[in-house]
Scaffold this motif. Structure first.
Motif, PDB file in Angstrom:
ATOM      1  N   LEU A 292       0.888  -1.311  -0.091  1.00  0.00           N
ATOM      2  CA  LEU A 292      -0.125  -0.080   0.163  1.00  0.00           C
ATOM      3  C   LEU A 292       0.771   1.332  -0.132  1.00  0.00           C
ATOM      4  CD1 LEU A 292      -2.912  -0.951   2.617  1.00  0.00           C
ATOM      5  CD2 LEU A 292      -2.837  -0.977  -0.178  1.00  0.00           C
ATOM      6  N   SER A 293       2.121   1.184  -0.008  1.00  0.00           N
ATOM      7  CA  SER A 293       2.975   2.102  -0.026  1.00  0.00           C
ATOM      8  C   SER A 293       3.895   2.560  -0.999  1.00  0.00           C
ATOM      9  CB  SER A 293       3.671   2.280   1.396  1.00  0.00           C
ATOM     10  OG  SER A 293       4.617   1.278   1.190  1.00  0.00           O
ATOM     11  N   PHE A 294       3.510   2.103  -2.344  1.00  0.00           N
ATOM     12  CA  PHE A 294       4.659   2.216  -3.343  1.00  0.00           C
ATOM     13  C   PHE A 294       4.565   3.647  -3.945  1.00  0.00           C
ATOM     14  CE2 PHE A 294       0.702   1.166  -5.681  1.00  0.00           C
ATOM     15  CZ  PHE A 294       0.814   1.994  -6.959  1.00  0.00           C
ATOM     16  N   SER A 295       5.419   4.146  -4.369  1.00  0.00           N
ATOM     17  CA  SER A 295       5.555   5.496  -4.862  1.00  0.00           C
ATOM     18  C   SER A 295       4.984   5.599  -6.412  1.00  0.00           C
ATOM     19  CB  SER A 295       6.954   6.157  -4.571  1.00  0.00           C
ATOM     20  OG  SER A 295       7.080   7.156  -5.557  1.00  0.00           O
ATOM     21  N   THR A 296       3.946   6.159  -6.641  1.00  0.00           N
ATOM     22  CA  THR A 296       3.563   6.346  -8.040  1.00  0.00           C
ATOM     23  C   THR A 296       4.818   7.289  -8.818  1.00  0.00           C
ATOM     24  OG1 THR A 296       1.330   6.516  -7.296  1.00  0.00           O
ATOM     25  CG2 THR A 296       1.484   7.020  -9.350  1.00  0.00           C
ATOM     26  N   TYR A 297       5.423   8.088  -7.800  1.00  0.00           N
ATOM     27  CA  TYR A 297       6.319   8.906  -8.453  1.00  0.00           C
ATOM     28  C   TYR A 297       7.439   8.051  -9.317  1.00  0.00           C
ATOM     29  CZ  TYR A 297       4.815  13.116  -6.199  1.00  0.00           C
ATOM     30  OH  TYR A 297       4.160  13.987  -5.880  1.00  0.00           O
ATOM     31  N   ASP A 298       7.913   6.931  -8.512  1.00  0.00           N
ATOM     32  CA  ASP A 298       8.998   6.056  -9.093  1.00  0.00           C
ATOM     33  C   ASP A 298       8.460   5.382 -10.126  1.00  0.00           C
ATOM     34  OD1 ASP A 298      10.682   6.983  -6.842  1.00  0.00           O
ATOM     35  OD2 ASP A 298      10.216   5.223  -5.675  1.00  0.00           O
ATOM     36  N   VAL A 299       7.280   4.879 -10.127  1.00  0.00           N
ATOM     37  CA  VAL A 299       6.742   4.181 -11.393  1.00  0.00           C
ATOM     38  C   VAL A 299       6.770   5.142 -12.214  1.00  0.00           C
ATOM     39  CG1 VAL A 299       4.914   2.812 -12.108  1.00  0.00           C
ATOM     40  CG2 VAL A 299       5.331   2.642  -9.783  1.00  0.00           C
ATOM     41  N   ASN A 300       6.352   6.453 -12.327  1.00  0.00           N
ATOM     42  CA  ASN A 300       6.340   7.083 -13.501  1.00  0.00           C
ATOM     43  C   ASN A 300       7.419   7.483 -14.021  1.00  0.00           C
ATOM     44  OD1 ASN A 300       3.500   7.505 -13.230  1.00  0.00           O
ATOM     45  ND2 ASN A 300       3.348   9.499 -11.974  1.00  0.00           N
ATOM     46  N   HIS A 301       8.496   7.537 -12.952  1.00  0.00           N
ATOM     47  CA  HIS A 301       9.877   7.885 -13.578  1.00  0.00           C
ATOM     48  C   HIS A 301      10.579   6.733 -14.318  1.00  0.00           C
ATOM     49  CE1 HIS A 301      13.765   9.168 -13.578  1.00  0.00           C
ATOM     50  NE2 HIS A 301      14.038   8.166 -13.027  1.00  0.00           N
ATOM     51  N   LEU A 302      10.068   5.601 -13.852  1.00  0.00           N
ATOM     52  CA  LEU A 302      10.360   4.406 -14.711  1.00  0.00           C
ATOM     53  C   LEU A 302       9.903   4.142 -16.081  1.00  0.00           C
ATOM     54  CD1 LEU A 302      11.639   1.223 -14.138  1.00  0.00           C
ATOM     55  CD2 LEU A 302       9.040   0.691 -14.003  1.00  0.00           C
ATOM     56  N   ILE A 303       8.502   4.569 -16.042  1.00  0.00           N
ATOM     57  CA  ILE A 303       7.821   4.533 -17.277  1.00  0.00           C
ATOM     58  C   ILE A 303       8.346   5.591 -18.403  1.00  0.00           C
ATOM     59  CG2 ILE A 303       5.549   5.347 -18.321  1.00  0.00           C
ATOM     60  CD1 ILE A 303       4.332   3.558 -16.002  1.00  0.00           C
ATOM     61  N   ALA A 304       8.544   6.791 -17.746  1.00  0.00           N
ATOM     62  CA  ALA A 304       9.052   8.027 -18.678  1.00  0.00           C
ATOM     63  C   ALA A 304      10.413   7.813 -19.102  1.00  0.00           C
ATOM     64  CB  ALA A 304       8.920   9.394 -17.700  1.00  0.00           C
ATOM     65  N   SER A 305      11.386   7.100 -18.513  1.00  0.00           N
ATOM     66  CA  SER A 305      12.459   6.876 -18.750  1.00  0.00           C
ATOM     67  C   SER A 305      12.509   5.976 -20.058  1.00  0.00           C
ATOM     68  CB  SER A 305      13.364   6.407 -17.675  1.00  0.00           C
ATOM     69  OG  SER A 305      13.382   7.017 -16.498  1.00  0.00           O
ATOM     70  N   GLN A 306      11.624   4.989 -19.937  1.00  0.00           N
ATOM     71  CA  GLN A 306      11.728   3.917 -20.773  1.00  0.00           C
ATOM     72  C   GLN A 306      11.041   4.571 -21.958  1.00  0.00           C
ATOM     73  OE1 GLN A 306      12.660   1.118 -21.695  1.00  0.00           O
ATOM     74  NE2 GLN A 306      11.388   0.285 -23.172  1.00  0.00           N
ATOM     75  N   GLU A 307      10.029   5.417 -21.975  1.00  0.00           N
ATOM     76  CA  GLU A 307       9.569   6.127 -23.177  1.00  0.00           C
ATOM     77  C   GLU A 307      10.636   6.815 -23.791  1.00  0.00           C
ATOM     78  OE1 GLU A 307       4.626   6.281 -21.932  1.00  0.00           O
ATOM     79  OE2 GLU A 307       6.065   7.992 -21.857  1.00  0.00           O
ATOM     80  N   LYS A 308      11.260   7.605 -23.311  1.00  0.00           N
ATOM     81  CA  LYS A 308      12.043   8.496 -23.760  1.00  0.00           C
ATOM     82  C   LYS A 308      13.126   7.936 -24.539  1.00  0.00           C
ATOM     83  CE  LYS A 308      11.101  12.512 -20.719  1.00  0.00           C
ATOM     84  NZ  LYS A 308      10.046  13.050 -21.523  1.00  0.00           N
ATOM     85  N   LYS A 309      13.700   6.794 -23.913  1.00  0.00           N
ATOM     86  CA  LYS A 309      14.705   5.961 -24.600  1.00  0.00           C
ATOM     87  C   LYS A 309      14.043   5.459 -25.897  1.00  0.00           C
ATOM     88  CE  LYS A 309      16.461   1.595 -23.873  1.00  0.00           C
ATOM     89  NZ  LYS A 309      15.738   0.440 -23.228  1.00  0.00           N
ATOM     90  N   ILE A 310      12.978   5.006 -25.910  1.00  0.00           N
ATOM     91  CA  ILE A 310      12.564   4.373 -27.294  1.00  0.00           C
ATOM     92  C   ILE A 310      12.045   5.454 -28.146  1.00  0.00           C
ATOM     93  CG2 ILE A 310      12.133   2.033 -26.650  1.00  0.00           C
ATOM     94  CD1 ILE A 310       9.237   2.811 -26.357  1.00  0.00           C
ATOM     95  N   LEU A 311      11.754   6.694 -27.601  1.00  0.00           N
ATOM     96  CA  LEU A 311      11.284   7.683 -28.647  1.00  0.00           C
ATOM     97  C   LEU A 311      12.425   8.536 -29.286  1.00  0.00           C
ATOM     98  CD1 LEU A 311       9.323   9.950 -29.392  1.00  0.00           C
ATOM     99  CD2 LEU A 311       9.527  11.117 -27.407  1.00  0.00           C
ATOM    100  N   LYS A 312      13.511   8.484 -28.709  1.00  0.00           N
ATOM    101  CA  LYS A 312      14.764   8.969 -29.241  1.00  0.00           C
ATOM    102  C   LYS A 312      14.997   8.878 -30.617  1.00  0.00           C
ATOM    103  CE  LYS A 312      19.108  11.078 -28.074  1.00  0.00           C
ATOM    104  NZ  LYS A 312      19.468  11.282 -29.289  1.00  0.00           N
ATOM    105  N   PRO A 313      15.342   7.464 -31.109  1.00  0.00           N
ATOM    106  CA  PRO A 313      15.752   7.066 -32.348  1.00  0.00           C
ATOM    107  C   PRO A 313      14.453   7.722 -33.276  1.00  0.00           C
ATOM    108  CG  PRO A 313      15.616   5.116 -30.758  1.00  0.00           C
ATOM    109  CD  PRO A 313      15.183   6.273 -30.098  1.00  0.00           C
ATOM    110  N   LEU A 314      13.263   7.536 -33.023  1.00  0.00           N
ATOM    111  CA  LEU A 314      12.335   7.975 -33.922  1.00  0.00           C
ATOM    112  C   LEU A 314      12.534   9.520 -34.101  1.00  0.00           C
ATOM    113  CD1 LEU A 314       9.656   7.650 -35.529  1.00  0.00           C
ATOM    114  CD2 LEU A 314       8.480   8.125 -33.491  1.00  0.00           C
ATOM    115  N   LEU A 315      12.811  10.207 -33.217  1.00  0.00           N
ATOM    116  CA  LEU A 315      12.896  11.697 -33.323  1.00  0.00           C
ATOM    117  C   LEU A 315      14.248  12.166 -34.121  1.00  0.00           C
ATOM    118  CD1 LEU A 315      11.744  13.478 -30.034  1.00  0.00           C
ATOM    119  CD2 LEU A 315      10.458  13.035 -32.021  1.00  0.00           C
TER     120      LEU A 315
END
Ligand SMILES: Cc1ncc(COP(=O)(O)O)c(C=O)c1O
Length: 408
Positions: A292-315
């Motif tokens: 009941l105490s996981f940090s949504t910030y940490d999960v958001n950060h995990l997701i955003a980092s992955q998204e940026k990694k896979i977005l870069k080659p396209l841009l």
């Protein structure tokens, strides 16, 4: 913290193990609607199989159905870090803004100016503009030639007559993240309310609504791994000003005041599956000990980092193509992975050609007609929109780049 585990993530979605031609394609229309996670599909199915009766009654099944719906909205409120009483669940975001605009029309507010943007999806601009016929003055916060909204321009529009400022958290075309905290602070200082459309933001990071304190925050759960519903937060201050939109005898129930069309009970019970999915991501990647105490910030950060990694080659690829116009920034830091392009030949033809290569992309205006007009995009052709989320694989992005390369 573990590295992002794509196999684990994809194992949480039936779409990736289904023997269905649609799901075998490289899928880039996530901004139109994401795949639902297994937690959501399982809850939905179980509700229909075992609890599909009128909830909140006095017999078993009905009692359990009501409890399950309540548990689900409590979980969602916890994920968003807002009180459950401020959370309202309607059939869609468009329906929710329609109801809210009617509630404002019938309110006794003395402030009669509304600021709307032309960067929004029509759902968060048309309903407010329509109040021009009801004695409200409409001021448009217009994008500049790069499609961005600027705070300096907004400041010119604000005065003590402004009742509400409506804006997108992220544009569903240019993918730019607007500085909502600054905007909400600015509005509050001048006594104006804010209505933030988070539909294009939420799939890329669960909004922590307390951090920027809007008066309305909206998102569509069917684009955020959940069932087809519209979720909205309404602050106490604004709720007190607005006229209720429910049956008169339900006015005292905060969650009923702005949802005259009761949504599908099974889908409400499935909403909590989004929380369960985030918790599973936290447990798997973040050595989360206490459920009941996981940090949504940490999960958001995990997701955003992955998204940026896979977005870069396209841009980076698009940057090399002189015959492609990218709407918005080439910098991954400025945007979410919702990438709209136009080409000299037909955009719709390009979308069809990519389909032949088993690559699914969107094409059209995406109900952001005002923005496309401001950017001089031919509305009949619209844009090709390449939108992905954290479950998109590197190999799908490679396939997309190769498909685009073939046709550009
Ligand atoms: C940014 C944005 N806002 C609002 C909406 C409307 O959402 P709904 O389909 O839930 O009415 C959409 C739908 O595509 C959208 O992309």
């Amino acid at each position: 913290m573990k590295n992002f585990d794509l196999d684990f993530v994809r194992s949480q979605f039936y779409a990736f193990d289904a023997d269905n031609p649609l799901y075998q394609k490289a899928f880039f229309e996530n901004a139109g609607g994401s795949f639902p996670c297994k937690f959501v599909v399982d809850k939905l199915t179980r509700f229909y199989e075992t609890k599909k009766v009128q909830p909140y009654g006095y017999f078993n099944g009905s009692i359990e159905a009501g409890e399950e719906m309540d548990k689900s909205t409590e979980k969602l409120a916890r994920l968003l870090r807002v009180p459950t009483n401020n959370l309202h669940v309607g059939p869609s975001t468009s329906q929710n803004t329609y109801v809210l605009a009617n509630a404002l029309r019938l309110s006794k507010t003395k402030r009669k100016t509304l600021i709307v943007s032309n960067q929004d999806h029509e759902a968060n601009t048309g309903v407010w503009r329509n109040l021009a016929t009801q004695g409200f003055e409409i001021r448009e916060w217009g994008v500049r030639s790069n499609g961005s909204l600027y705070l300096e321009d907004l400041k010119q529009l604000i005065d003590c007559t402004v009742c509400l400022i409506a804006l997108p958290h992220v544009s569903n075309i240019i993918g730019q993240v607007n500085p909502v905290e600054e905007i909400c602070n600015l509005a509050r200082e001048s006594g104006a309310f804010t209505c933030v459309d988070g539909v294009s933001y939420a799939p890329h990071g669960i909004p922590q609504i307390n951090d920027f304190n809007p008066d309305i925050y909206l998102f569509s759960s069917y684009k955020t791994f959940g069932p087809h519903l519209g979720v909205m937060y309404v602050s106490d201050n604004l709720a007190a000003e607005l006229e209720s939109q429910c049956h008169y005898f339900n006015k005292e129930f905060p969650n009923k005041r702005f949802t005259p069309a009761g949504p599908d009970h099974a889908q409400v019970s499935a909403l909590g599956g989004i929380y369960d999915y985030y918790e599973a991501l936290a447990n798997h990647h973040l050595n989360n000990k206490s459920p009941l105490s996981f940090s949504t910030y940490d999960v958001n950060h995990l997701i955003a980092s992955q998204e940026k990694k896979i977005l870069k080659p396209l841009l980076d690829f698009l940057k090399t193509k002189t015959n492609v116009r990218l709407l918005g920034s080439y910098e991954v830091e400025d945007r979410v992975p919702t990438v709209s392009i136009t080409i000299k030949k037909s955009n719709i033809a390009l979308a069809k050609e990519l389909n032949e290569l088993d690559i699914s992309v969107g094409a059209g205006d995406f109900y952001a007609v005002r923005l496309l007009n401001a950017l001089n995009v031919d509305i009949n052709e619209g844009v090709v929109r390449l939108s992905f989320v954290h479950y998109t694989s590197d190999s799908d992005v490679e396939k997309l780049i190769s498909g685009l390369d073939q046709h550009l």
